[in-house]
Design a protein around this motif. Structure first.
Motif, PDB file in Angstrom:
ATOM      1  N   UNK A  52      14.338 -15.735  65.166  1.00 43.32           N
ATOM      2  CA  UNK A  52      13.560 -16.459  66.173  1.00 43.32           C
ATOM      3  C   UNK A  52      13.453 -17.950  65.871  1.00 43.32           C
ATOM      4  N   UNK A  53      14.573 -18.539  65.458  1.00 40.47           N
ATOM      5  CA  UNK A  53      14.593 -19.964  65.207  1.00 40.47           C
ATOM      6  C   UNK A  53      14.091 -20.379  63.842  1.00 40.47           C
ATOM      7  N   UNK A  54      13.837 -19.421  62.970  1.00 43.38           N
ATOM      8  CA  UNK A  54      13.326 -19.705  61.627  1.00 43.38           C
ATOM      9  C   UNK A  54      14.328 -19.190  60.597  1.00 43.38           C
ATOM     10  N   UNK A  55      14.668 -20.027  59.623  1.00 43.53           N
ATOM     11  CA  UNK A  55      15.552 -19.597  58.538  1.00 43.53           C
ATOM     12  C   UNK A  55      14.749 -18.796  57.522  1.00 43.53           C
ATOM     13  N   UNK A  56      15.275 -17.631  57.138  1.00 43.87           N
ATOM     14  CA  UNK A  56      14.585 -16.749  56.190  1.00 43.87           C
ATOM     15  C   UNK A  56      15.502 -16.496  55.003  1.00 43.87           C
ATOM     16  N   UNK A  57      15.017 -16.786  53.813  1.00 38.55           N
ATOM     17  CA  UNK A  57      15.745 -16.490  52.581  1.00 38.55           C
ATOM     18  C   UNK A  57      14.944 -15.454  51.809  1.00 38.55           C
ATOM     19  N   UNK A  58      15.596 -14.365  51.464  1.00 38.90           N
ATOM     20  CA  UNK A  58      14.913 -13.278  50.762  1.00 38.90           C
ATOM     21  C   UNK A  58      15.387 -13.212  49.313  1.00 38.90           C
ATOM     22  N   UNK A  59      14.417 -13.047  48.423  1.00 38.20           N
ATOM     23  CA  UNK A  59      14.696 -12.988  47.000  1.00 38.20           C
ATOM     24  C   UNK A  59      14.719 -11.547  46.520  1.00 38.20           C
ATOM     25  N   UNK A  60      15.455 -11.257  45.423  1.00 36.67           N
ATOM     26  CA  UNK A  60      15.497  -9.897  44.887  1.00 36.67           C
ATOM     27  C   UNK A  60      14.085  -9.350  44.682  1.00 36.67           C
ATOM     28  N   UNK A  61      13.896  -8.059  44.957  1.00 36.38           N
ATOM     29  CA  UNK A  61      12.553  -7.491  44.877  1.00 36.38           C
ATOM     30  C   UNK A  61      12.603  -6.047  44.396  1.00 36.38           C
ATOM     31  N   UNK A  62      11.439  -5.565  43.992  1.00 33.18           N
ATOM     32  CA  UNK A  62      11.274  -4.159  43.617  1.00 33.18           C
ATOM     33  C   UNK A  62      10.099  -3.613  44.421  1.00 33.18           C
ATOM     34  N   UNK A  63      10.077  -2.303  44.628  1.00 33.12           N
ATOM     35  CA  UNK A  63       8.978  -1.708  45.387  1.00 33.12           C
ATOM     36  C   UNK A  63       7.758  -1.545  44.497  1.00 33.12           C
ATOM     37  N   UNK A  64       6.592  -1.584  45.129  1.00 32.63           N
ATOM     38  CA  UNK A  64       5.333  -1.388  44.424  1.00 32.63           C
ATOM     39  C   UNK A  64       5.059   0.112  44.340  1.00 32.63           C
TER      40      UNK A  64
END
Length: 377
Positions: A52-64
């Motif tokens: 929606x017009x926004x740049x999103x960068x996702x970092x490595x993650x683990x589940x809680x």
């Protein structure tokens, strides 16, 4: 403006933090601001995307543990610093910072970028509810360390502001939440929904939210057998099976969003929220916008939202007898309930998201000016 938003949680997870972020992002995009969102990776989401017009960068993650859909970003400060340096924002907005936010505020400090940290989740209190109260002091140390570095901290309620002040956090201002008064409106009341939820024309006592330990939904068992009423539970989560056992007469809808949620809220007669760890409680505002009076615990965010004896009632935390008496008072008096409903509806009409988002931008501008002033000293 160029705005970097560092989010501890983000879509597709739906909660109070992500809901607020979406409304803020919509406003920023309409204004023409350039926005970068940095968030934990999520199952089924690309590492880098345009939403929606926004740049999103996702970092490595683990589940809680216990929450497979809740992700915790892992890694060091350097990755976040590189992202911020490459984007060169005017301001860094930290949404409910804890782990990723800790790294982001250190990175912003190293780069000389002003920061606004939004306190939205009572993580220390959650740890107590989940049976590890010995970690509360550690969690408050983490929260305080983040917010003490922030150029400005925004608290959603007076209760939250006092909480932050008690832990030595400076430069705190109030910033509440908006409500979509078009989406949430008494006109969304539905005979079809009521036919399913109240087949015997019961007065409907509703709750909306995640079915998790910290929400204390099991307290609604005190209301499950009030004559002529039925409890409606809107939402889903890890406690659903247990709650179905303790609320055998309740109507569980599962998760509802969009117009379905608006319809459900407008179709109940009384909204109840028993959670004691709410820093704000957005669903209370949505119920009020829907023309529904509220009974809520007299702690945290609800204290700012509910005007006792006018828009609803507040009860002493833990006093379920008082909770029941307040509910009985309203379900048994149609005229009083209607008067409270009208007052509740009127009370939120000036709290639209555009108004609240413009206030956020004012806070951004103040933080940028304060940071520049300190840099010249």
């Amino acid at each position: 403006m160029r705005i970097a938003i560092v989010a501890e949680t983000y879509l597709p997870l739906v909660n109070g933090v992500t809901h607020s972020l979406q409304r803020v992002l919509e406003h920023l995009v309409r204004r023409g601001d350039e926005v970068l969102v940095i968030a934990p990776a999520a199952v089924g989401a690309n590492d880098v995307d345009q939403r929606d017009g926004v740049s999103v960068v996702r970092l490595p993650s683990v589940s809680v543990a216990g929450y497979s859909d809740v992700r915790l970003a892992v890694g060091g400060v350097s990755r976040v610093r590189r992202l911020l340096a490459g984007f060169a924002p005017d301001i860094v907005h930290l949404a409910s910072p804890f782990e990723l936010g800790r790294r982001a505020i250190r990175a912003a400090e190293q780069l000389g970028i002003p920061t606004v940290a939004v306190y939205q989740t009572d993580v220390p209190g959650y740890l107590g509810k989940y049976g590890v109260p010995f970690l509360e002091a550690w969690a408050w140390q983490r929260v305080a360390a983040i917010h003490q570095l922030a150029t400005l901290t925004l608290a959603p309620s007076l209760s939250a502001a006092r909480q932050l002040d008690a832990h030595g956090i400076p430069r705190v201002e109030l910033w509440g939440r908006g409500v979509d008064t078009t989406r949430f409106h008494p006109g969304k009341r539905s005979a079809a929904f009521r036919a399913k939820a109240a087949p015997n024309d019961e007065v409907l006592i509703g709750y909306v939210g995640r079915l998790a330990v910290e929400k204390q939904v099991e307290d609604l068992a005190a209301l499950d057998n009030i004559e002529g009423t039925r409890v409606v539970i809107v939402g889903d989560g890890p406690e659903r099976e247990a709650l179905e056992a303790v609320l055998p007469n309740a109507y569980f809808t599962g998760f509802l969003g969009g117009e379905q949620l608006a319809t459900a809220l407008a179709s109940i007669d009384l909204f109840v929220h028993p959670g004691e760890l709410e820093t704000f409680c957005q669903t209370i505002q949505e119920a009020m916008a829907s023309g529904v009076p509220v009974v809520a615990t007299g702690r945290g965010g609800p204290v700012d939202l509910v005007d006792p004896s006018r828009t609803g009632w507040l009860y002493t935390p833990g006093d379920l007898g008082q909770l029941r008496r307040h509910v009985v008072d309203l379900v048994g008096d149609d005229a009083k309930r209607a008067a409270f409903a009208e007052a509740a509806f009127q009370s939120v009409q000036g709290r639209t998201w555009p108004v609240v988002c413009e206030l956020l931008l004012h806070h951004f501008e103040c933080a940028i000016a304060e940071h520049a002033l300190l840099a010249r000293r």
